[in-house]
Design a protein around this motif. Sequence first.
Motif, mmCIF file in Angstrom:
data_model
loop_
_atom_site.group_PDB
_atom_site.id
_atom_site.type_symbol
_atom_site.label_atom_id
_atom_site.label_comp_id
_atom_site.label_asym_id
_atom_site.label_seq_id
_atom_site.Cartn_x
_atom_site.Cartn_y
_atom_site.Cartn_z
ATOM 1 N N ALA E 76 -0.040 -23.307 -20.331
ATOM 2 C CA ALA E 76 -1.762 -22.215 -20.061
ATOM 3 C C ALA E 76 -2.499 -23.268 -20.838
ATOM 4 O O ALA E 76 -4.220 -23.073 -19.946
ATOM 5 C CB ALA E 76 -1.073 -21.332 -20.914
ATOM 6 N N VAL E 77 -2.375 -23.678 -21.319
ATOM 7 C CA VAL E 77 -3.992 -24.356 -22.268
ATOM 8 C C VAL E 77 -4.211 -25.320 -21.739
ATOM 9 O O VAL E 77 -5.620 -25.505 -21.300
ATOM 10 C CB VAL E 77 -3.946 -24.971 -23.681
ATOM 11 C CG1 VAL E 77 -4.924 -25.692 -23.808
ATOM 12 C CG2 VAL E 77 -3.556 -23.874 -24.794
ATOM 13 N N SER E 78 -3.377 -26.401 -20.642
ATOM 14 C CA SER E 78 -3.222 -27.400 -19.773
ATOM 15 C C SER E 78 -3.922 -27.244 -18.244
ATOM 16 O O SER E 78 -5.025 -27.714 -17.860
ATOM 17 C CB SER E 78 -2.589 -28.197 -19.328
ATOM 18 O OG SER E 78 -1.539 -28.528 -20.852
ATOM 19 N N ILE E 79 -3.662 -25.502 -18.329
ATOM 20 C CA ILE E 79 -4.283 -25.139 -16.661
ATOM 21 C C ILE E 79 -6.074 -25.084 -16.740
ATOM 22 O O ILE E 79 -6.693 -24.986 -16.307
ATOM 23 C CB ILE E 79 -3.747 -23.935 -16.153
ATOM 24 C CG1 ILE E 79 -2.531 -24.323 -15.724
ATOM 25 C CG2 ILE E 79 -4.323 -23.288 -15.264
ATOM 26 C CD1 ILE E 79 -1.762 -22.903 -15.434
ATOM 27 N N ALA E 80 -6.379 -24.465 -17.939
ATOM 28 C CA ALA E 80 -7.469 -24.004 -17.868
ATOM 29 C C ALA E 80 -8.504 -24.767 -18.129
ATOM 30 O O ALA E 80 -9.947 -24.607 -18.519
ATOM 31 C CB ALA E 80 -7.765 -23.086 -19.795
ATOM 32 N N ASN E 81 -7.467 -26.297 -18.699
ATOM 33 C CA ASN E 81 -8.461 -27.536 -19.456
ATOM 34 C C ASN E 81 -8.505 -28.286 -18.482
ATOM 35 O O ASN E 81 -9.390 -29.239 -18.274
ATOM 36 C CB ASN E 81 -8.104 -27.705 -20.978
ATOM 37 C CG ASN E 81 -8.551 -27.336 -21.856
ATOM 38 O OD1 ASN E 81 -9.355 -26.518 -22.024
ATOM 39 N ND2 ASN E 81 -7.902 -27.700 -23.532
ATOM 40 N N SER E 82 -7.816 -27.909 -17.187
ATOM 41 C CA SER E 82 -7.982 -28.773 -16.104
ATOM 42 C C SER E 82 -7.340 -30.147 -16.437
ATOM 43 O O SER E 82 -7.711 -31.359 -15.620
ATOM 44 C CB SER E 82 -8.853 -28.746 -15.717
ATOM 45 O OG SER E 82 -9.730 -27.409 -14.954
ATOM 46 N N CYS E 83 -6.325 -29.966 -16.735
ATOM 47 C CA CYS E 83 -5.724 -31.725 -17.235
ATOM 48 C C CYS E 83 -4.609 -32.057 -16.048
ATOM 49 O O CYS E 83 -3.172 -30.692 -16.254
ATOM 50 C CB CYS E 83 -4.948 -31.612 -18.512
ATOM 51 S SG CYS E 83 -4.176 -33.255 -19.070
ATOM 52 N N VAL E 111 -1.794 -15.871 -16.989
ATOM 53 C CA VAL E 111 -2.775 -17.003 -17.382
ATOM 54 C C VAL E 111 -3.937 -17.050 -16.378
ATOM 55 O O VAL E 111 -4.872 -17.042 -16.352
ATOM 56 C CB VAL E 111 -2.039 -18.205 -16.617
ATOM 57 C CG1 VAL E 111 -3.441 -19.675 -16.422
ATOM 58 C CG2 VAL E 111 -0.994 -18.457 -17.964
ATOM 59 N N SER E 112 -3.642 -16.493 -15.193
ATOM 60 C CA SER E 112 -5.273 -16.070 -14.093
ATOM 61 C C SER E 112 -5.319 -14.971 -13.869
ATOM 62 O O SER E 112 -6.761 -14.204 -13.742
ATOM 63 C CB SER E 112 -4.698 -16.312 -12.769
ATOM 64 O OG SER E 112 -3.237 -15.169 -11.794
ATOM 65 N N ALA E 115 -7.985 -15.839 -17.184
ATOM 66 C CA ALA E 115 -8.652 -15.964 -16.985
ATOM 67 C C ALA E 115 -9.743 -15.184 -16.021
ATOM 68 O O ALA E 115 -11.265 -15.455 -16.532
ATOM 69 C CB ALA E 115 -8.662 -16.986 -15.574
#
Lengths: 134, 134, 134, 134, 134, 134
Positions: E76-83, E111-112, E115
Amino acid sequence: MATVKLITDAEAEKIPAVKEVFDDIRAARKTDFINNFWRAMANDPALLKRTWEGLKAVMMVEGNIDPMTREMIYIAVSIANSCQYCIHSHTAQARAKGMSDETYGELLSIVSLAAQTNHLVTGMQVPIDPEFVA
Amino acid sequence: MATVKLITDAEAEKIPAVKEVFDDIRAARKTDFINNFWRAMANDPALLKRTWEGLKAVMMVEGNIDPMTREMIYIAVSIANSCQYCIHSHTAQARAKGMSDETYGELLSIVSLAAQTNHLVTGMQVPIDPEFVA
Amino acid sequence: MATVKLITDAEAEKIPAVKEVFDDIRAARKTDFINNFWRAMANDPALLKRTWEGLKAVMMVEGNIDPMTREMIYIAVSIANSCQYCIHSHTAQARAKGMSDETYGELLSIVSLAAQTNHLVTGMQVPIDPEFVA
Amino acid sequence: MATVKLITDAEAEKIPAVKEVFDDIRAARKTDFINNFWRAMANDPALLKRTWEGLKAVMMVEGNIDPMTREMIYIAVSIANSCQYCIHSHTAQARAKGMSDETYGELLSIVSLAAQTNHLVTGMQVPIDPEFVA
Amino acid sequence: MATVKLITDAEAEKIPAVKEVFDDIRAARKTDFINNFWRAMANDPALLKRTWEGLKAVMMVEGNIDPMTREMIYIAVSIANSCQYCIHSHTAQARAKGMSDETYGELLSIVSLAAQTNHLVTGMQVPIDPEFVA
Amino acid sequence: MATVKLITDAEAEKIPAVKEVFDDIRAARKTDFINNFWRAMANDPALLKRTWEGLKAVMMVEGNIDPMTREMIYIAVSIANSCQYCIHSHTAQARAKGMSDETYGELLSIVSLAAQTNHLVTGMQVPIDPEFVA
């Protein structure tokens, strides 16, 4: 609670490079009001001037995108970048340029839908369709 | 290199809930082309349907904001959220809806100026002017 | 309005794992002042200790990058991540370590220019030049 | 796979406003190499010129922050904004200006520690200490 | 196209501080496979060790949150940080720890949705209800 | 200091499309309390309804992920997106659904570790291992 002091008009009077930009802001916007962004930037007169010139070149010119829509695009970026001041100042400016409550609702709908699909796409790492590459 | 497989038309034929959405996409867009985003989403038919219904409700309705501008706002958010696929797909769609090279240049100018001032404002923690609060 | 309570000195006295870190912070920084970040972290003594040890290992060691510049890099990241508390605390620390108003203006100029070109590059999806790959 | 074509030298020869900037880039950097960022920007000569002038004013002047450190701050922002091209180009430039492997390791340590504490602080919504407000 | 070289096993053999961590990774994970993240980090043995110790302390301990859920929060964090790398590696790990296609769909839905509402709330600058403040 | 007014119960009584959603929120949550998010959204009844339906479909259904964990994933995304209101509201809801102080500490540890490694990976542009691609 800014990290810099906000330059007052009295202080600006004593710094020619700041006074010149403040005067130009007032003339260009046809108002006496100088918002806090410029008063904060005035701590660095060169940065103040560069930023104001950039803003004039992008936001205050005739072009294909009308002034209200320019503010709405500005709001969209500011939301995604979580800039509270920018959201407040550009929402006020978009409204002053004619954004109705209904149009604002449409803007928020698009921005939030984009965020939703941005996170879905990034999560699934969807490969770019060859059709989208010019 | 998606984290899910992309559902082909042959596979979609066997999942009624997916086929129904794919058919609706084709009918609504008047094209046989289904881009990878929907093929990835099709792994979860309920999410696929919800997302497509949301997109139709926001992007494919009459409203105050014209279709090309809707795509441009979508691009602005996608840039700020660093979503590569979204940038490609919505830039292609904005162009298909009439965005000229010149208008695209204006869009990029506004988006990048907003990012610049977003970071300045956030860095200096500029307090919101009472004038901006309705 | 934190989501956790801020542990006072009186409370810290009763939790040896917290008191030990608070004592170490005071000794390492040569001040009695414990800022709210550590008082919030103290709700989870293991996380408190791990974070403090990490901070000491990265920010309080001799190295090639001088202490003031370390704080300035910290500010740059905190601005891009929109962390208001971090911006305030590390700007205060950078100033305490010698950052002048003029240097701060340079920092803001670089950070905001980077944000501007970040958004331009991401928007245009510029391909990486082979010359930049080692 | 850029969203715009990359302007070649042959094409730039035919657009005086682009050629002028390309010539200035080559002269200022003392190299014949024009990286893709500028070739992409050249689709909008006014944006190209404005961005290059901004870059010169911020990155290529004498100041309190040395050229290598300027690139390192640029890298820090580009990481937080997930700009892949920017990370590659500015890491190459920081190295060309003297950044050693060891210094680069220190930079990454600071950037990632800042991100870690940014998320902790934001998660706990830590209130700003009065001591940090000037 | 990393900005650092990836340290091979042969190279790691010659750097005791690296070899020690690589051996520990292999023992802790019960596999011979060392993924590229650690090979990149190995350019700075102290950062490598610190990061590995942090990961063990957070991700490889008994606690209230089960191992699969830990990976899902990481995603979840990695998606929001685009990693992108992080999304790939932690999705693989979540699946290895039991995440089904259905559960993954639920994760992406949450997650979406988050956002989407994050952007709505930030756009409207909704004031925090006193009821939410402990 | 929202950019829109917060719709009161008295006002909602006069707008059937809003009253219907408010009634449904109260029934579904078994409480009379309507938080500010919905009062702000009520300025656009269609957006209000769409968002509430989306929330019900994702957050209020039986599934593989339990209700408390759903809130924790929501918090993780909201932290990474710097949404202050969302952090407050979903932390309150996670607690109401059973999140203990200890579990919350674990959540913050995972979120902040992820942010740290996200920035390391993005900084070094680590190439994706073929092993992670399904």
